[in-house]
Design a protein around this motif. Sequence first.
Motif, short mmCIF file in Angstrom:
data_model
loop_
_atom_site.label_atom_id
_atom_site.label_comp_id
_atom_site.label_asym_id
_atom_site.label_seq_id
_atom_site.Cartn_x
_atom_site.Cartn_y
_atom_site.Cartn_z
N UNK A 108 0.85 -1.19 0.00
CA UNK A 108 0.00 0.00 0.00
C UNK A 108 0.88 1.24 0.00
N UNK A 109 0.30 2.34 -0.43
CA UNK A 109 1.01 3.62 -0.47
C UNK A 109 0.04 4.70 -0.01
N UNK A 141 5.59 8.56 -2.16
CA UNK A 141 6.13 7.58 -3.09
C UNK A 141 6.60 6.32 -2.37
N UNK A 142 6.33 6.23 -1.10
CA UNK A 142 6.83 5.12 -0.29
C UNK A 142 5.76 4.03 -0.19
#
Length: 154
Positions: A29-30, A35-36
Amino acid sequence: TVSPLRMATIAAAVINEGNAPVPQSLGGTRAPGTDIWQNTAAAPATEAIMTSSVARRLRELMVGNVATGGLSEIIQSEVTIGGHSALAYAGDSAQAWFIGFSAGESGRGVAIAIVLEDSLDAAAAASIGAAALEAAQTLETRSSDANLTENIVD
């Protein structure tokens, strides 16, 4: 009712001593605006859904069904294929099903579920399934041969 994915996992358990692969649809998931990616917890690789003796017996029956049984006139293959084809009814419609597997000499196998909606042609489902299994097993054999060649060269 049962899904094609569940039926394919059952066919996979037949060639894996009763252990079905656990499908996983979410790998990470983000959070919005970042952007991680965070990996999700991995599901167990397999789950036991039948005993190994039941799996071996089903494998024998399904291979026999293709080799000399009800599917022997429909499926003509050089690859060892096990399968079962049938019709399922829901309301006024019918679905033609084929579930099956192929297992190569490498010990790796392929499982499949084919559903033809609004169809009474279980033979067509079996033919499509067999063609897909033959193609997958051919690719698996080529991949195994290539890995063997790489290991010999190394």
